[in-house]
Motif scaffolding. Structure first.
Motif, PDB file in Angstrom:
ATOM      1  N   LEU A  58      57.171 -42.640 -18.337  1.00 28.64           N
ATOM      2  CA  LEU A  58      57.077 -41.704 -17.222  1.00 28.64           C
ATOM      3  C   LEU A  58      58.408 -41.542 -16.500  1.00 28.64           C
ATOM      4  O   LEU A  58      58.741 -40.443 -16.039  1.00 28.64           O
ATOM      5  CB  LEU A  58      56.003 -42.181 -16.245  1.00 28.64           C
ATOM      6  CG  LEU A  58      54.563 -42.070 -16.759  1.00 28.64           C
ATOM      7  CD1 LEU A  58      53.603 -42.811 -15.834  1.00 28.64           C
ATOM      8  CD2 LEU A  58      54.149 -40.617 -16.871  1.00 28.64           C
ATOM      9  N   ALA A  59      59.185 -42.620 -16.380  1.00 27.52           N
ATOM     10  CA  ALA A  59      60.486 -42.521 -15.720  1.00 27.52           C
ATOM     11  C   ALA A  59      61.422 -41.621 -16.521  1.00 27.52           C
ATOM     12  O   ALA A  59      62.158 -40.797 -15.959  1.00 27.52           O
ATOM     13  CB  ALA A  59      61.097 -43.916 -15.554  1.00 27.52           C
ATOM     14  N   ASN A  60      61.410 -41.765 -17.840  1.00 27.75           N
ATOM     15  CA  ASN A  60      62.225 -40.909 -18.699  1.00 27.75           C
ATOM     16  C   ASN A  60      61.782 -39.462 -18.600  1.00 27.75           C
ATOM     17  O   ASN A  60      62.600 -38.531 -18.541  1.00 27.75           O
ATOM     18  CB  ASN A  60      62.134 -41.393 -20.147  1.00 27.75           C
ATOM     19  CG  ASN A  60      63.167 -40.741 -21.039  1.00 27.75           C
ATOM     20  OD1 ASN A  60      64.184 -40.239 -20.561  1.00 27.75           O
ATOM     21  ND2 ASN A  60      62.912 -40.756 -22.330  1.00 27.75           N
ATOM     22  N   ALA A  61      60.480 -39.251 -18.531  1.00 30.99           N
ATOM     23  CA  ALA A  61      59.949 -37.899 -18.413  1.00 30.99           C
ATOM     24  C   ALA A  61      60.317 -37.286 -17.067  1.00 30.99           C
ATOM     25  O   ALA A  61      60.683 -36.116 -16.985  1.00 30.99           O
ATOM     26  CB  ALA A  61      58.434 -37.914 -18.582  1.00 30.99           C
ATOM     27  N   TYR A  62      60.241 -38.088 -15.999  1.00 27.90           N
ATOM     28  CA  TYR A  62      60.547 -37.570 -14.663  1.00 27.90           C
ATOM     29  C   TYR A  62      61.998 -37.129 -14.564  1.00 27.90           C
ATOM     30  O   TYR A  62      62.338 -36.145 -13.898  1.00 27.90           O
ATOM     31  CB  TYR A  62      60.262 -38.647 -13.617  1.00 27.90           C
ATOM     32  CG  TYR A  62      60.468 -38.179 -12.189  1.00 27.90           C
ATOM     33  CD1 TYR A  62      59.475 -37.484 -11.513  1.00 27.90           C
ATOM     34  CD2 TYR A  62      61.663 -38.436 -11.524  1.00 27.90           C
ATOM     35  CE1 TYR A  62      59.653 -37.051 -10.214  1.00 27.90           C
ATOM     36  CE2 TYR A  62      61.863 -38.003 -10.228  1.00 27.90           C
ATOM     37  CZ  TYR A  62      60.851 -37.318  -9.575  1.00 27.90           C
ATOM     38  OH  TYR A  62      61.047 -36.895  -8.283  1.00 27.90           O
ATOM     39  N   ALA A  63      62.881 -37.849 -15.237  1.00 23.77           N
ATOM     40  CA  ALA A  63      64.305 -37.530 -15.172  1.00 23.77           C
ATOM     41  C   ALA A  63      64.641 -36.250 -15.922  1.00 23.77           C
ATOM     42  O   ALA A  63      65.643 -35.593 -15.631  1.00 23.77           O
ATOM     43  CB  ALA A  63      65.121 -38.693 -15.740  1.00 23.77           C
ATOM     44  N   ARG A  64      63.796 -35.854 -16.885  1.00 25.84           N
ATOM     45  CA  ARG A  64      64.131 -34.723 -17.740  1.00 25.84           C
ATOM     46  C   ARG A  64      63.219 -33.509 -17.590  1.00 25.84           C
ATOM     47  O   ARG A  64      63.596 -32.410 -17.974  1.00 25.84           O
ATOM     48  CB  ARG A  64      64.086 -35.159 -19.217  1.00 25.84           C
ATOM     49  CG  ARG A  64      65.068 -36.267 -19.539  1.00 25.84           C
ATOM     50  CD  ARG A  64      65.002 -36.618 -21.012  1.00 25.84           C
ATOM     51  NE  ARG A  64      65.974 -37.660 -21.355  1.00 25.84           N
ATOM     52  CZ  ARG A  64      66.194 -38.074 -22.587  1.00 25.84           C
ATOM     53  NH1 ARG A  64      65.499 -37.557 -23.596  1.00 25.84           N
ATOM     54  NH2 ARG A  64      67.087 -39.001 -22.822  1.00 25.84           N
ATOM     55  N   LEU A  65      62.047 -33.723 -17.025  1.00 29.94           N
ATOM     56  CA  LEU A  65      61.072 -32.625 -17.008  1.00 29.94           C
ATOM     57  C   LEU A  65      61.396 -31.612 -15.925  1.00 29.94           C
ATOM     58  O   LEU A  65      62.028 -31.914 -14.926  1.00 29.94           O
ATOM     59  CB  LEU A  65      59.665 -33.175 -16.791  1.00 29.94           C
ATOM     60  CG  LEU A  65      58.526 -32.315 -17.333  1.00 29.94           C
ATOM     61  CD1 LEU A  65      58.664 -32.083 -18.818  1.00 29.94           C
ATOM     62  CD2 LEU A  65      57.192 -32.974 -17.024  1.00 29.94           C
ATOM     63  N   LEU A  73      54.200 -36.118 -12.354  1.00 31.21           N
ATOM     64  CA  LEU A  73      54.803 -37.344 -12.881  1.00 31.21           C
ATOM     65  C   LEU A  73      55.052 -38.367 -11.779  1.00 31.21           C
ATOM     66  O   LEU A  73      54.972 -39.574 -12.014  1.00 31.21           O
ATOM     67  CB  LEU A  73      56.113 -37.011 -13.592  1.00 31.21           C
ATOM     68  CG  LEU A  73      55.965 -36.256 -14.909  1.00 31.21           C
ATOM     69  CD1 LEU A  73      57.321 -35.884 -15.468  1.00 31.21           C
ATOM     70  CD2 LEU A  73      55.194 -37.090 -15.924  1.00 31.21           C
ATOM     71  N   LEU A  74      55.346 -37.896 -10.572  1.00 32.67           N
ATOM     72  CA  LEU A  74      55.523 -38.814  -9.452  1.00 32.67           C
ATOM     73  C   LEU A  74      54.205 -39.495  -9.111  1.00 32.67           C
ATOM     74  O   LEU A  74      54.158 -40.711  -8.863  1.00 32.67           O
ATOM     75  CB  LEU A  74      56.067 -38.061  -8.243  1.00 32.67           C
ATOM     76  CG  LEU A  74      56.502 -38.898  -7.042  1.00 32.67           C
ATOM     77  CD1 LEU A  74      57.564 -39.920  -7.458  1.00 32.67           C
ATOM     78  CD2 LEU A  74      57.046 -38.002  -5.938  1.00 32.67           C
ATOM     79  N   PHE A  75      53.121 -38.719  -9.117  1.00 36.44           N
ATOM     80  CA  PHE A  75      51.796 -39.308  -8.911  1.00 36.44           C
ATOM     81  C   PHE A  75      51.470 -40.303 -10.031  1.00 36.44           C
ATOM     82  O   PHE A  75      50.982 -41.407  -9.773  1.00 36.44           O
ATOM     83  CB  PHE A  75      50.729 -38.217  -8.874  1.00 36.44           C
ATOM     84  CG  PHE A  75      50.535 -37.580  -7.529  1.00 36.44           C
ATOM     85  CD1 PHE A  75      50.187 -38.347  -6.425  1.00 36.44           C
ATOM     86  CD2 PHE A  75      50.680 -36.214  -7.363  1.00 36.44           C
ATOM     87  CE1 PHE A  75      49.997 -37.773  -5.178  1.00 36.44           C
ATOM     88  CE2 PHE A  75      50.494 -35.625  -6.117  1.00 36.44           C
ATOM     89  CZ  PHE A  75      50.156 -36.396  -5.029  1.00 36.44           C
ATOM     90  N   ALA A  76      51.739 -39.894 -11.276  1.00 36.95           N
ATOM     91  CA  ALA A  76      51.406 -40.745 -12.418  1.00 36.95           C
ATOM     92  C   ALA A  76      52.212 -42.035 -12.392  1.00 36.95           C
ATOM     93  O   ALA A  76      51.673 -43.125 -12.648  1.00 36.95           O
ATOM     94  CB  ALA A  76      51.655 -39.981 -13.721  1.00 36.95           C
ATOM     95  N   SER A  77      53.513 -41.932 -12.087  1.00 35.87           N
ATOM     96  CA  SER A  77      54.350 -43.129 -12.019  1.00 35.87           C
ATOM     97  C   SER A  77      53.874 -44.059 -10.904  1.00 35.87           C
ATOM     98  O   SER A  77      53.869 -45.288 -11.066  1.00 35.87           O
ATOM     99  CB  SER A  77      55.813 -42.733 -11.787  1.00 35.87           C
ATOM    100  OG  SER A  77      56.289 -41.906 -12.827  1.00 35.87           O
ATOM    101  N   SER A  78      53.472 -43.480  -9.779  1.00 29.56           N
ATOM    102  CA  SER A  78      52.964 -44.291  -8.669  1.00 29.56           C
ATOM    103  C   SER A  78      51.662 -44.983  -9.053  1.00 29.56           C
ATOM    104  O   SER A  78      51.424 -46.139  -8.672  1.00 29.56           O
ATOM    105  CB  SER A  78      52.738 -43.410  -7.437  1.00 29.56           C
ATOM    106  OG  SER A  78      53.943 -42.790  -7.030  1.00 29.56           O
TER     107      SER A  78
END
Length: 364
Positions: A58-65, A73-78
């Protein structure tokens, strides 16, 4: 009212003491088995590794999406981070109690700081995933049905504010026993604490359990409604064959809704038994109608808690497995054995979350 010196729940770990699912009447004389700490350690290790892998994805996805998906993704990572902390903190305390031999049955009603902290942690980390799953479903429902409104309302700052409100709300519920609304007590076999549902229950205990279960079941119901609306909207969009430059966005929406459905199904399976069992047990206990069926209610609570403890282990696997990269590989493996139309999968973009920078979307 029938009273018993033992409570109706078991250790946090779902694997611990499986041989004690049918609780005998003399449970107060039994001590934690050696297999308990070993099983708890294996379960903690599995949960920690699973959550770490999901966080990395999820962190990799958040940085690129692209921007429109970062709120999700912020909700999912949390959610995964909360599951991780909720797996480590209560699990560590349970392990400490296991290794010390547990609390004697005569001291189950002793409300010391450790018991209060452990009970509050379990309530807090139990409500947070349900609240977060509900918020994620509502966010995606708005994004799918009203994309322009979603773009104007959902920002990173507002998402972070929503997360703060969710965590604060769960914390307020967990702290209610500090204000004499409900109580936490040691549970059989004296190695953990949770809400009191079987012993000397009072009006405050009933209200606390009803609040906890009511909030949990309401969150599940709202998530179900929102995910149903999102799914139907996407199905209708597919049927109507939207023009090409909208397919990319719809593809992302499909992937996120599929993951939300996975989270919702996991939460329903893991939490519904405990939420319903808690309501039934505390009500019957307060009315004094349990009688000789106390062993049955203990078994219900035991099964409910053990199933609920799986939620923090299964949640990260939703993000690990329900990605397009994984689903496409499964499709390619099973393709010769099926008659599915190739266009169904090809309409999804080649990338998964980590490689989503390949996608370009025009700003409205």
């Amino acid at each position: 009212m029938h009273h018993d010196n033992s409570s109706g729940t078991v250790p946090l770990n779902p694997f611990a003491n499986h041989s004690q699912w049918n609780v005998p009447e003399n449970v107060t004389s039994e001590r934690p088995a050696l297999s308990g700490p070993i099983a708890a350690m294996l379960s903690m290790t599995l949960g920690i590794l699973s959550n770490i892998v999901a966080l990395l994805i999820l962190a990799n996805a958040y940085a690129r999406l692209r921007r429109r998906s970062k709120a999700f993704l912020l909700f999912a990572s949390s959610l995964v981070a909360t599951d991780f902390v909720g797996h480590v903190i209560p699990g560590s305390i349970v392990m400490r109690l296991y290794l010390s031999g547990g609390v004697p049955s005569g001291d189950y009603n002793r409300q010391d700081p450790l018991c209060q902290f452990l009970g509050g942690s379990m309530v807090f980390f139990g409500l947070c995933p349900l609240f977060l799953g509900c918020a994620m479903a509502a966010e995606r429902c708005l994004g799918v049905t009203k994309p322009l409104l979603h773009a104007s309302l959902v920002t990173t700052a507002r998402t972070k504010l929503s997360l703060s409100v969710i965590w604060l709300a769960a914390l307020c519920v967990a702290l209610l026993p500090c204000f004499q609304l409900g109580s936490y007590t040691y549970q059989y076999p004296g190695t953990w604490c949770f809400i009191k549902v079987l012993e000397d229950t009072e009006v405050a205990d009933v209200a606390f359990v009803m609040l906890f279960s009511g909030l949990g079941l309401t969150s599940l119901a709202v998530a179900l409604v929102c995910n149903t609306i999102s799914g139907l909207t996407l199905v209708l969009a597919r049927i109507r064959k939207k023009h090409c430059n909208r397919q990319s966005a719809r593809s992302h929406d499909i992937e996120m809704v599929v993951q939300l459905v996975g989270i919702m199904v996991t939460s329903c399976i893991c939490w519904s038994p405990l939420l319903m069992a808690g309501l039934i047990t505390v009500t019957q206990s307060y009315e004094g109608s349990i009688g000789d069926d106390i062993a049955t209610y203990k078994t219900l609570m035991i099964m409910g808690v053990r199933i609920a403890s799986w939620n923090q282990i299964l949640d990260p696997w939703v993000y690990i497995l329900l990605r397009r990269a994984v689903l496409q590989k499964i499709y390619l493996i099973t393709k010769p054995q099926t008659n599915l139309k190739e266009s169904t999968i090809r309409s999804w973009e080649i990338h998964s979350f980590p490689s989503s920078e390949k996608n370009t979307v025009s700003r409205v």
